[in-house]
Design an enzyme around this catalytic site. Structure first.
Site, PDB file in Angstrom:
ATOM      1  N   CYS A 194       3.545  -9.983  -8.881  1.00  0.00           N
ATOM      2  CA  CYS A 194       4.048 -10.447 -10.170  1.00  0.00           C
ATOM      3  C   CYS A 194       3.131  -9.974 -11.315  1.00  0.00           C
ATOM      4  O   CYS A 194       2.013  -9.547 -11.074  1.00  0.00           O
ATOM      5  CB  CYS A 194       4.139 -11.958 -10.274  1.00  0.00           C
ATOM      6  SG  CYS A 194       4.895 -12.725  -8.837  1.00  0.00           S
ATOM      7  N   ARG A 227       5.293  -4.460 -11.374  1.00  0.00           N
ATOM      8  CA  ARG A 227       4.688  -5.403 -10.436  1.00  0.00           C
ATOM      9  C   ARG A 227       5.710  -6.311  -9.770  1.00  0.00           C
ATOM     10  O   ARG A 227       5.372  -7.140  -8.933  1.00  0.00           O
ATOM     11  CB  ARG A 227       3.665  -6.268 -11.171  1.00  0.00           C
ATOM     12  CG  ARG A 227       2.581  -5.479 -11.844  1.00  0.00           C
ATOM     13  CD  ARG A 227       1.744  -6.379 -12.702  1.00  0.00           C
ATOM     14  NE  ARG A 227       0.824  -7.168 -11.907  1.00  0.00           N
ATOM     15  CZ  ARG A 227      -0.384  -6.781 -11.573  1.00  0.00           C
ATOM     16  NH1 ARG A 227      -0.829  -5.619 -11.958  1.00  0.00           N
ATOM     17  NH2 ARG A 227      -1.164  -7.558 -10.862  1.00  0.00           N
ATOM     18  N   TRP A 252       7.705 -10.976  -8.325  1.00  0.00           N
ATOM     19  CA  TRP A 252       8.000 -10.367  -7.036  1.00  0.00           C
ATOM     20  C   TRP A 252       7.893 -11.516  -6.045  1.00  0.00           C
ATOM     21  O   TRP A 252       6.826 -12.088  -5.845  1.00  0.00           O
ATOM     22  CB  TRP A 252       6.989  -9.278  -6.713  1.00  0.00           C
ATOM     23  CG  TRP A 252       7.288  -8.522  -5.454  1.00  0.00           C
ATOM     24  CD1 TRP A 252       8.158  -7.478  -5.320  1.00  0.00           C
ATOM     25  CD2 TRP A 252       6.714  -8.731  -4.155  1.00  0.00           C
ATOM     26  NE1 TRP A 252       8.159  -7.042  -4.013  1.00  0.00           N
ATOM     27  CE2 TRP A 252       7.286  -7.792  -3.274  1.00  0.00           C
ATOM     28  CE3 TRP A 252       5.783  -9.633  -3.641  1.00  0.00           C
ATOM     29  CZ2 TRP A 252       6.947  -7.715  -1.925  1.00  0.00           C
ATOM     30  CZ3 TRP A 252       5.447  -9.555  -2.296  1.00  0.00           C
ATOM     31  CH2 TRP A 252       6.038  -8.598  -1.454  1.00  0.00           C
ATOM     32  N   ASN A 281       0.287 -15.308 -10.759  1.00  0.00           N
ATOM     33  CA  ASN A 281       0.417 -14.098  -9.947  1.00  0.00           C
ATOM     34  C   ASN A 281      -0.527 -14.277  -8.765  1.00  0.00           C
ATOM     35  O   ASN A 281      -1.721 -14.458  -8.972  1.00  0.00           O
ATOM     36  CB  ASN A 281       0.006 -12.882 -10.789  1.00  0.00           C
ATOM     37  CG  ASN A 281      -0.413 -11.700  -9.942  1.00  0.00           C
ATOM     38  OD1 ASN A 281       0.172 -11.456  -8.897  1.00  0.00           O
ATOM     39  ND2 ASN A 281      -1.423 -10.968 -10.373  1.00  0.00           N
ATOM     40  N   GLY A 282       0.018 -14.256  -7.555  1.00  0.00           N
ATOM     41  CA  GLY A 282      -0.850 -14.417  -6.383  1.00  0.00           C
ATOM     42  C   GLY A 282      -0.222 -15.359  -5.382  1.00  0.00           C
ATOM     43  O   GLY A 282       0.996 -15.568  -5.396  1.00  0.00           O
ATOM     44  N   GLU A 312       5.380  10.384   5.269  1.00  0.00           N
ATOM     45  CA  GLU A 312       5.658  10.169   3.848  1.00  0.00           C
ATOM     46  C   GLU A 312       7.140  10.447   3.533  1.00  0.00           C
ATOM     47  O   GLU A 312       7.759   9.733   2.745  1.00  0.00           O
ATOM     48  CB  GLU A 312       4.728  11.053   2.996  1.00  0.00           C
ATOM     49  CG  GLU A 312       4.916  10.983   1.497  1.00  0.00           C
ATOM     50  CD  GLU A 312       4.723   9.594   0.892  1.00  0.00           C
ATOM     51  OE1 GLU A 312       4.313   8.678   1.592  1.00  0.00           O
ATOM     52  OE2 GLU A 312       5.040   9.453  -0.299  1.00  0.00           O
ATOM     53  N   LYS A 326       9.505   7.664   1.893  1.00  0.00           N
ATOM     54  CA  LYS A 326      10.218   7.889   0.632  1.00  0.00           C
ATOM     55  C   LYS A 326      11.702   7.577   0.815  1.00  0.00           C
ATOM     56  O   LYS A 326      12.329   6.925  -0.011  1.00  0.00           O
ATOM     57  CB  LYS A 326      10.089   9.348   0.153  1.00  0.00           C
ATOM     58  CG  LYS A 326       8.791   9.753  -0.477  1.00  0.00           C
ATOM     59  CD  LYS A 326       8.598   9.336  -1.911  1.00  0.00           C
ATOM     60  CE  LYS A 326       7.908   8.027  -2.084  1.00  0.00           C
ATOM     61  NZ  LYS A 326       6.548   7.831  -1.696  1.00  0.00           N
ATOM     62  N   GLU A 380      12.295   3.817   1.188  1.00  0.00           N
ATOM     63  CA  GLU A 380      12.017   3.064  -0.039  1.00  0.00           C
ATOM     64  C   GLU A 380      13.164   3.127  -1.034  1.00  0.00           C
ATOM     65  O   GLU A 380      13.523   2.122  -1.628  1.00  0.00           O
ATOM     66  CB  GLU A 380      10.772   3.635  -0.742  1.00  0.00           C
ATOM     67  CG  GLU A 380       9.460   3.235  -0.134  1.00  0.00           C
ATOM     68  CD  GLU A 380       8.276   3.840  -0.872  1.00  0.00           C
ATOM     69  OE1 GLU A 380       7.317   3.121  -1.122  1.00  0.00           O
ATOM     70  OE2 GLU A 380       8.297   5.043  -1.196  1.00  0.00           O
ATOM     71  N   HIS A 387       8.779  10.732  23.801  1.00  0.00           N
ATOM     72  CA  HIS A 387       8.332   9.460  24.370  1.00  0.00           C
ATOM     73  C   HIS A 387       9.019   8.274  23.706  1.00  0.00           C
ATOM     74  O   HIS A 387       8.433   7.201  23.592  1.00  0.00           O
ATOM     75  CB  HIS A 387       6.814   9.325  24.234  1.00  0.00           C
ATOM     76  CG  HIS A 387       6.064  10.403  24.949  1.00  0.00           C
ATOM     77  ND1 HIS A 387       6.072  10.525  26.319  1.00  0.00           N
ATOM     78  CD2 HIS A 387       5.323  11.439  24.480  1.00  0.00           C
ATOM     79  CE1 HIS A 387       5.345  11.582  26.668  1.00  0.00           C
ATOM     80  NE2 HIS A 387       4.894  12.156  25.564  1.00  0.00           N
ATOM     81  N   LYS A 415       5.352  -1.697  -7.472  1.00  0.00           N
ATOM     82  CA  LYS A 415       4.430  -0.569  -7.514  1.00  0.00           C
ATOM     83  C   LYS A 415       2.992  -0.979  -7.202  1.00  0.00           C
ATOM     84  O   LYS A 415       2.209  -0.199  -6.706  1.00  0.00           O
ATOM     85  CB  LYS A 415       4.480   0.077  -8.904  1.00  0.00           C
ATOM     86  CG  LYS A 415       3.681   1.338  -8.975  1.00  0.00           C
ATOM     87  CD  LYS A 415       4.356   2.418  -9.744  1.00  0.00           C
ATOM     88  CE  LYS A 415       3.699   3.742  -9.492  1.00  0.00           C
ATOM     89  NZ  LYS A 415       4.110   4.356  -8.239  1.00  0.00           N
TER      90      LYS A 415
HETATM   91  C1  G6P Z   1       3.386  -0.281  -2.756  1.00  0.00           C
HETATM   92  C2  G6P Z   1       4.093   0.873  -3.413  1.00  0.00           C
HETATM   93  C3  G6P Z   1       3.788   2.161  -2.658  1.00  0.00           C
HETATM   94  C4  G6P Z   1       2.277   2.365  -2.552  1.00  0.00           C
HETATM   95  C5  G6P Z   1       1.597   1.160  -1.928  1.00  0.00           C
HETATM   96  C6  G6P Z   1       0.087   1.254  -2.022  1.00  0.00           C
HETATM   97  O1  G6P Z   1       3.935  -0.536  -1.515  1.00  0.00           O
HETATM   98  O2  G6P Z   1       5.485   0.647  -3.445  1.00  0.00           O
HETATM   99  O3  G6P Z   1       4.344   3.256  -3.353  1.00  0.00           O
HETATM  100  O4  G6P Z   1       2.031   3.487  -1.779  1.00  0.00           O
HETATM  101  O5  G6P Z   1       1.978  -0.021  -2.631  1.00  0.00           O
HETATM  102  O6  G6P Z   1      -0.268   1.226  -3.377  1.00  0.00           O
HETATM  103  P1  G6P Z   1      -1.613   1.760  -3.954  1.00  0.00           P
HETATM  104  O7  G6P Z   1      -1.586   1.385  -5.403  1.00  0.00           O
HETATM  105  O8  G6P Z   1      -2.700   1.043  -3.213  1.00  0.00           O
HETATM  106  O9  G6P Z   1      -1.665   3.206  -3.749  1.00  0.00           O
END
Ligand code: G6P
Length: 634
Positions: free
Chosen positions: A2, A27, A80, A106-107, A509, A513, A516, A532, A629
């Site tokens: 948040c 956030r 969030w 937030n927390g 990755e 992606k 997500e 496997h 994010k």
């Molecule tokens: C969230 C974001 C990801 C990111 C991860 C780690 O899950 O959606 O895109 O890779 O956090 O974030 P950081 O700021 O530690 O790279």
């Protein structure tokens, strides 16, 4: 998680809170809310207005526009969801029974269950499922006690009540509190969650992150762990966890930390993908300037002593940053010859390996705020420094895109990837920036330790300098190719990504992606491991995307791809054009480059394909469901 923002000053608070929250939506965006205090017509008391709306900030903004929320002081929140569904009744601010105290948080309040039980047994009615709601009840009780001592309501009393309540709260949190009896005072507190105060002209603010302050002021005062602050139109008072008044000079916000605009792009993510040649160009200009000696081929911001005697490296990260760390570990081990391990920060913090001597710990986080990464680094520092033997002493490095983040304040050595603000929740240009940071480190270590001969160092340098141009051409080409391919994924439910060696993390990755932003189930796998397990999933409707770049495992990956083809999977290759790669049903072609730098190019089709599949499905690419994010909770 948040985002929270608080303001006291001479202007109407509500529109300013909305502006601040807009910068914090990265956030979380499950709901938003604000509370203001208006003291214009209530004999010194404030009238509290609270507005909340589920979903994104735009809903709250419309509500406030139509119904109003008067007052020069207020608190705001973008959520969030952790405790309780993303519904209006769980949206912040939360209030006590009388509606006189309002709180945003937030927390996570870890002991909220027992606190709630106690409060309920005293007859308090709860209206939400959140952990936060205990706080306004506790503060209201505390204020009643203080008033019972015959004291007059004032900001200091509110501050004292917050201090007393934070002493019983467990967990990591940042909060802001207002009280109708003190319409010109608000109190903020932090424990292991970020909070930065902004000192404006005639107004004082506080927010979870600097972009929310940048539109108001460039003078900031990051709060330290355990601090509580009282904000009034006259200024701020800062107290440490022992209740002692703190005096610190503010600092100036550097760079442009306000959210950029999309320019002509449909989404921030697409814009940020297109910004990658520039990210690489800036990195080359900063770290590979002409004229550096071959023994020290990369310009790095560290003292000589930083490198001395390092025998092993451990890297802690989450999400996409962990994938960058895995490529980094490959480079540090295979190119520079240093034993390197990568850990999920969330696992490491509760199950660290036995201490190894002369170890560098690297934390990778684009936001610099990921709670698990910060906590894992902190834990590691404490246990190393408690050891007593200097060989085990803590040495830490942070790789981040935010030089003003909590990470940058926590860790002594920082590599700022300088990718510029990234808005899309799915990381793209910051991933590239993190990868480049590891190339810089690997080259530096390799040449200092003489693990590679000068020609090998020179070859890699030359290839890295050519990366911006490769990226420019690739993005143009793959934007079109991926868009054309995306419609074929309209009904797809599962995708397997395969890679090996240095490109295995790129397969991970690619899968991340896609998950997500398109909500398609995807798995990244080391190509040799497919037989496997994942091979059981293969059939006609399951695309297999295989990264096959010339190098030590090229033939092996092609054989693994053949195994998938034999099971009728649709085979998509991320590979150079040539007779060997004719086995693929579809080719997303890459130029022939050395295997060392191939991840820097292979990531482009991964990003663009995910983007176009999600865009084709009409999804909310920049703010995918349930994600945020910056993940500031455990
Ligand atoms: C969230 C974001 C990801 C990111 C991860 C780690 O899950 O959606 O895109 O890779 O956090 O974030 P950081 O700021 O530690 O790279």
């Amino acid at each position: 998680m948040c985002g929270i923002v608080a303001i006291v000053g001479s202007r109407q608070a509500a529109p300013l809170l909305i502006d601040g929250l807009r910068q914090l939506e990265y956030r979380g965006y499950d709901s938003a809310g604000l509370a203001t205090l208006d003291s214009s017509s209530n004999c010194g008391k404030g009238v509290l207005t609270c507005k909340r709306a589920s979903g994104k900030l735009v809903h709250l903004s419309k509500l406030v526009d139509s119904e109003g929320a008067p007052g020069h002081l207020g608190i705001g929140h973008t959520r969030w969801a952790t405790h309780g569904k993303p519904e209006k009744r769980n949206a912040h601010p939360h209030r006590d029974v009388s509606g006189h105290v309002a709180v945003v948080q937030n927390g996570i309040i870890e002991n909220h269950r027992s606190l709630r039980k106690d409060l309920e047994s005293q007859g308090k009615k709860f209206v939400s499922d959140t952990d936060t709601e205990v706080i306004p009840h506790l503060i209201a009780d505390e204020l009643k006690l203080l008033q019972g001592e015959g004291r007059q309501p004032c900001g200091a009393m509110l501050k004292e009540a917050v201090q007393n309540v934070t002493a019983v709260l467990k967990g990591a949190y940042a909060l802001a509190v207002i009280w109708v009896e003190t319409p010109d005072a608000l109190v903020v507190a932090r424990k292991q969650a970020p909070l930065v105060i902004g000192l404006g002209e005639g107004e004082f603010l506080c927010a979870s992150d600097t972009p929310a302050l940048a539109g108001f002021t460039r003078t900031i005062l990051p709060m330290e762990d355990g601090e509580v602050a009282l904000l009034t139109p006259l200024g701020i008072e800062l107290y440490n966890s022992q209740g002692e008044r703190q005096k610190r000079s503010p600092s100036l916000l550097t760079g442009n930390s306000q959210v950029a605009d999309k320019r002509h792009f449909r989404h921030f993510m697409l814009k940020e993908i297109h910004e990658q040649p520039e990210t690489a160009e800036l990195w080359v200009a900063r770290h590979l300037p002409a004229g550096l000696p071959i023994e020290s081929p990369v310009a790095m911001p560290f003292e000589e002593s930083f490198y001395e005697g390092i025998e092993s490296i451990q890297i802690l990260a989450c999400g996409t940053s962990r994938h960058a760390a895995m490529v980094g570990a490959y480079l540090l081990e295979q190119f520079a010859g240093i034993p390197t391990s990568v850990f999920y920060a969330s696992e490491f913090r509760y199950a660290p390996p036995p201490l190894s001597p002369h170890t560098l710990t690297i934390g990778v986080t684009q936001s610099g705020e990921t709670a698990d990464t910060l906590a894992a680094l902190d834990m590691e520092e404490k246990r190393r420094n408690a050891h007593g033997d200097l060989a085990f002493a803590s040495r830490q490095l942070g790789i981040t895109n935010r030089s003003d983040s909590s990470l940058a304040r926590q860790v002594p050595n920082i590599l700022d990837i300088g990718a510029g603000i990234e808005v899309g929740v799915a990381a793209t240009k910051t991933f590239l920036g993190q990868l480049l940071a590891f190339y810089g480190l690997a080259l530096t270590f390799a040449s200092r330790r003489q693990n590679r001969c000068p020609t090998e160092i020179q070859d890699l340098l030359t290839e890295l300098k050519a990366v911006p141009n490769h990226l420019r051409k690739l993005i143009q080409k793959h934007d079109q190719l991926s868009e054309a391919l995306a419609s074929r994924f309209a009904e797809t439910q599962d995708v397997i990504f395969l890679g090996r060696g240095i490109n295995y993390p790129i397969a991970l990755e690619g899968a991340l992606k896609l998950k997500e932003i398109s909500y398609i189930h995807a798995e990244g796998y080391p190509a040799g491991e497919m037989k496997h397990g994942p091979i059981a999933l293969l059939e006609r409707r399951v695309p297999v995307i295989s990264i096959a770049m010339p190098g030590v495992v090229f033939d092996k990956v092609l054989s693994n791809a053949q195994e998938a083809k034999a099971r009728e999977a649709q085979l998509i290759g991320v590979a150079p054009e040539g007779p060997e790669t004719e086995i693929f049903d579809e080719l997303l072609p890459l130029p022939v480059v050395s295997e060392w730098i191939s991840p820097l190019l292979a990531l482009i089709p991964m990003q663009l394909l995910s983007y176009h599949i999600a865009a084709h499905r009409g999804l909310d690419i920049d703010q995918p469901r349930n994600l945020a994010k910056s993940v500031t909770v455990e």
